[in-house]
Design an enzyme around this catalytic site. Structure first.
Site, PDB file in Angstrom:
ATOM      1  N   GLU A 291      -3.002  -1.447  19.940  1.00 18.23           N
ATOM      2  CA  GLU A 291      -2.986  -1.116  18.559  1.00 18.23           C
ATOM      3  C   GLU A 291      -3.103   0.389  18.552  1.00 18.23           C
ATOM      4  O   GLU A 291      -4.002   0.971  17.550  1.00 18.23           O
ATOM      5  CB  GLU A 291      -4.242  -1.784  17.855  1.00 18.23           C
ATOM      6  CG  GLU A 291      -4.230  -3.315  17.778  1.00 18.23           C
ATOM      7  CD  GLU A 291      -5.134  -4.030  17.153  1.00 18.23           C
ATOM      8  OE1 GLU A 291      -5.626  -3.421  16.091  1.00 18.23           O
ATOM      9  OE2 GLU A 291      -5.442  -5.052  16.901  1.00 18.23           O
TER      10      GLU A 291
ATOM     11  N   HIS B 265      -7.675   2.612  18.830  1.00 16.51           N
ATOM     12  CA  HIS B 265      -7.911   3.307  17.483  1.00 16.51           C
ATOM     13  C   HIS B 265      -8.796   4.369  17.834  1.00 16.51           C
ATOM     14  O   HIS B 265      -9.668   4.472  17.773  1.00 16.51           O
ATOM     15  CB  HIS B 265      -8.345   2.499  16.297  1.00 16.51           C
ATOM     16  CG  HIS B 265      -7.492   1.276  15.966  1.00 16.51           C
ATOM     17  ND1 HIS B 265      -6.190   1.453  15.526  1.00 16.51           N
ATOM     18  CD2 HIS B 265      -7.913  -0.171  16.186  1.00 16.51           C
ATOM     19  CE1 HIS B 265      -5.939   0.025  15.453  1.00 16.51           C
ATOM     20  NE2 HIS B 265      -6.789  -0.677  15.912  1.00 16.51           N
TER      21      HIS B 265
ATOM     22  N   GLU C 253     -12.138  -9.299  18.942  1.00 16.34           N
ATOM     23  CA  GLU C 253     -13.200  -8.378  18.508  1.00 16.34           C
ATOM     24  C   GLU C 253     -14.300  -9.472  18.546  1.00 16.34           C
ATOM     25  O   GLU C 253     -15.210  -9.457  17.632  1.00 16.34           O
ATOM     26  CB  GLU C 253     -12.973  -7.937  17.163  1.00 16.34           C
ATOM     27  CG  GLU C 253     -11.867  -7.112  17.070  1.00 16.34           C
ATOM     28  CD  GLU C 253     -11.697  -6.461  15.867  1.00 16.34           C
ATOM     29  OE1 GLU C 253     -12.418  -6.634  14.677  1.00 16.34           O
ATOM     30  OE2 GLU C 253     -10.892  -5.343  15.671  1.00 16.34           O
TER      31      GLU C 253
ATOM     32  N   ASN D 182      -8.729  -9.172  23.229  1.00 20.29           N
ATOM     33  CA  ASN D 182      -8.606  -7.938  22.476  1.00 20.29           C
ATOM     34  C   ASN D 182      -9.642  -7.348  21.708  1.00 20.29           C
ATOM     35  O   ASN D 182     -10.278  -8.099  20.540  1.00 20.29           O
ATOM     36  CB  ASN D 182      -7.312  -8.101  21.545  1.00 20.29           C
ATOM     37  CG  ASN D 182      -6.654  -7.019  20.996  1.00 20.29           C
ATOM     38  OD1 ASN D 182      -6.044  -6.025  21.812  1.00 20.29           O
ATOM     39  ND2 ASN D 182      -6.482  -6.841  19.535  1.00 20.29           N
TER      40      ASN D 182
ATOM     41  N   ASP E 224      -3.373   3.911  17.705  1.00 21.07           N
ATOM     42  CA  ASP E 224      -3.242   5.000  16.805  1.00 21.07           C
ATOM     43  C   ASP E 224      -3.875   6.212  16.789  1.00 21.07           C
ATOM     44  O   ASP E 224      -5.360   5.727  17.337  1.00 21.07           O
ATOM     45  CB  ASP E 224      -2.908   4.499  15.076  1.00 21.07           C
ATOM     46  CG  ASP E 224      -4.313   3.837  15.023  1.00 21.07           C
ATOM     47  OD1 ASP E 224      -5.357   3.711  15.447  1.00 21.07           O
ATOM     48  OD2 ASP E 224      -4.142   2.907  13.870  1.00 21.07           O
TER      49      ASP E 224
HETATM   50  C1  XIL Z   1      -5.287  -4.452  10.097  1.00 12.77           C
HETATM   51  C2  XIL Z   1      -4.313  -4.176   9.307  1.00 12.77           C
HETATM   52  O1  XIL Z   1      -3.791  -3.085   9.766  1.00 12.77           O
HETATM   53  C3  XIL Z   1      -4.571  -3.941   7.786  1.00 12.77           C
HETATM   54  O2  XIL Z   1      -3.266  -4.084   7.103  1.00 12.77           O
HETATM   55  C4  XIL Z   1      -5.445  -4.979   7.158  1.00 12.77           C
HETATM   56  O3  XIL Z   1      -5.730  -4.826   6.078  1.00 12.77           O
HETATM   57  C5  XIL Z   1      -6.582  -5.245   8.227  1.00 12.77           C
HETATM   58  O4  XIL Z   1      -6.307  -5.343   9.535  1.00 12.77           O
HETATM   59  N1  XIL Z   1      -8.105  -4.473  14.369  1.00 12.77           N
HETATM   60  C6  XIL Z   1      -7.099  -5.391  14.529  1.00 12.77           C
HETATM   61  C7  XIL Z   1      -6.194  -5.550  13.498  1.00 12.77           C
HETATM   62  O5  XIL Z   1      -7.159  -6.110  15.472  1.00 12.77           O
HETATM   63  O6  XIL Z   1      -5.585  -6.774  13.234  1.00 12.77           O
HETATM   64  C8  XIL Z   1      -6.261  -4.722  12.287  1.00 12.77           C
HETATM   65  O7  XIL Z   1      -5.336  -4.582  11.223  1.00 12.77           O
HETATM   66  C9  XIL Z   1      -6.906  -3.186  12.498  1.00 12.77           C
HETATM   67  C10 XIL Z   1      -8.264  -3.365  13.369  1.00 12.77           C
END
Ligand code: XIL
Length: 455
Positions: A265, A238, A160, A202, A267
């Site tokens: 990631e 996401h 990020e 990422n 979802d």
């Molecule tokens: C999130 C986790 O899922 C949570 O449990 C934590 O509180 C915060 O981080 N992008 C990412 C992940 O790269 O590491 C994040 O994970 C979600 C967004």
């Protein structure tokens, strides 16, 4: 009202037709249809993974679903900087070790998430800046990637680092303020610390061709042109209730740069489009040979970080949702575009070697990964015709260079002639075998062949 209802009927009718078509496809190829996500993905050489936490590994029904369905895992939080280095130079690998042991015992691969990120830093790192932060970052990468060397399939080296919005530029952060080259320094350091891991950049909001993904695209193209080691781009994905129509095109353009793409990631917001979108994302990945795997960000809906969104593939009782069937059917239908077997990552210039010792004793060789203003050195210690019980390597760092940290060795001195000796676990080396240690330094220049003394 009547109009709405008839639309629902049409939707229901077409959904039935889609289901019928899907079932027909399965019925015609029953022998080939894998029954778990991991097995279905493996048929085209891909993985299907999930994020989890060490404290959930024995929790039901999470454990049963995790172990049955997935052939890769990633730590949701436990490999992040705040967790692995809570105090400066004091490392905690316990939870990560547990996750890796769990995965290895079951033949799962492990993604590493994440070495450097502006968020979830320990307080001590949040309070650093400039050279101190830069060196802390390098040390963190060396120690964490070094600890799990050879055990991580792919590392999210940097997470990020790009800003949202129309500019396509970098996000402001303490790391960014150490200089624009912090990302390439992180990648070079990671390559030296774990040469067999795929190194990924990422990010989120990169799920289509847009200003942010184009900024990242330009960085990857530049890295490839200048030989900065990068092997893959992670698209977090996401997602909400619609998929960007350029989702696959975006994956393809990164692949065309010569890097792998991983959905890291995934979802998707629960709603009428959830199952459909899960299918679309899976098919988009399968359609691009270099899209090598998909990871969902959790297993059971109630454990998701997106509270109330129910964005995962299983409900709280571990039941498969329609989204699960959409993914499994897509994997089973579309497995004929396998990712290429990729060549091992480039390892940089060949080591400077010293002749092997004729009798007992040891020899040492060094290879450098340099950038403007610093380098990481990997030193290989090889025993001669007899086993050795300890070693000391003396090498001369370039004038003006300063050693800022070492791993897998004790060090005395930091400029000029610097001595490194074995630590307790790597002193004994069998005849003709090798061990490696490393160090990082500021400054530039070449290193003459080091000397090695056995003890
Ligand atoms: C999130 C986790 O899922 C949570 O449990 C934590 O509180 C915060 O981080 N992008 C990412 C992940 O790269 O590491 C994040 O994970 C979600 C967004």
């Amino acid at each position: 009202m009547r109009k709405t209802r008839s639309i629902h009927l049409i939707v229901a009718a077409s959904a039935t037709m889609v289901m019928a078509a899907g079932m027909a496809a399965i019925v015609s190829t029953p022998a080939n249809a894998a029954t778990t996500l991991g097995a279905a993905a493996a048929e085209s050489g891909r993985y299907f993974g999930a994020a989890t936490n060490s404290f959930m590994l024995n929790r039901q029904p999470h454990a049963t679903v995790l172990n049955r369905e997935f052939n890769s895992i990633v730590a949701e939080n436990e490999m992040k900087w705040y967790h692995t280095e809570p105090n400066q130079n004091q490392f905690n690998f316990t939870a990560g070790d547990q996750l890796i042991a769990h995965a290895r015992a079951r033949g799962m691969t492990v993604r590493g998430h994440t070495l450097v990120w502006h968020a979830q830093q320990p307080a001590w790192a949040q309070n650093l800046s400039g050279t101190a932060l830069r060196n802390a970052m390098i040390n963190h990468i060396n120690r964490v990637a070094g600890h799990w060397r050879g055990q991580i399939h792919s590392w999210d080296v940097v997470n990020e680092a790009f800003a949202d919005g129309s500019g396509g530029g970098r996000r402001d952060s303490n790391l960014q303020r150490t200089g624009n080259d912090w990302i390439e320094v992180a990648f070079r350091t990671a390559r030296a610390a774990d040469p067999s891991a795929k190194l990924c950049y990422n990010d989120y909001n990169t799920d289509g061709v847009n200003a942010k993904s184009t900024g990242i695209y330009n960085m990857v193209r530049d890295f490839k042109a200048r030989g900065v080691p990068i092997d893959c781009v992670g698209l977090q994905s996401h997602l909400g209730t619609t998929l960007d129509p350029t989702y696959q095109q975006n994956i393809q353009r990164f692949a065309d740069l010569g890097v792998d793409v991983q959905i890291t990631e995934l979802d998707i917001m629960q709603g009428s489009n959830q199952a459909n979108m899960y299918g679309q994302v899976t098919r988009a990945c399968l359609a691009v040979a270099r899209c090598t795997g998909i990871t969902v960000w959790g297993v059971l809906d109630p454990d998701s970080w997106r509270t109330g969104a129910n964005p995962l593939l299983f409900d709280g009782n571990g039941n498969k949702k329609p989204a699960y069937d959409a993914v499994l059917n897509a994997l089973n239908a579309g497995g004929n575009n396998p990712p290429p077997t990729t060549a091992p990552p480039t390892t940089g210039p060949p080591p400077i070697t010293t002749p092997p010792p004729s009798g007992g004793g040891c020899s040492a060789s060094v290879s450098l990964n340099s950038w403007n203003g610093g380098f990481v050195a990997t030193v290989r210690v090889t025993a001669g015709s007899s086993a050795i019980n300890g070693w000391r390597v003396r090498l001369t760092v370039p004038s003006g260079a300063t050693v800022t940290g070492a791993w897998n060795a004790n060090r005395s001195g930091n400029t000029g002639a610097v001595d490194f000796t074995n630590v307790d676990y790597n002193g004994r080396v069998a005849a003709g075998q090798s061990t490696e240690f490393g160090f990082q330094a500021t400054g530039n220049g070449s290193i003459p062949a080091p000397s090695c003394t056995a003890s």
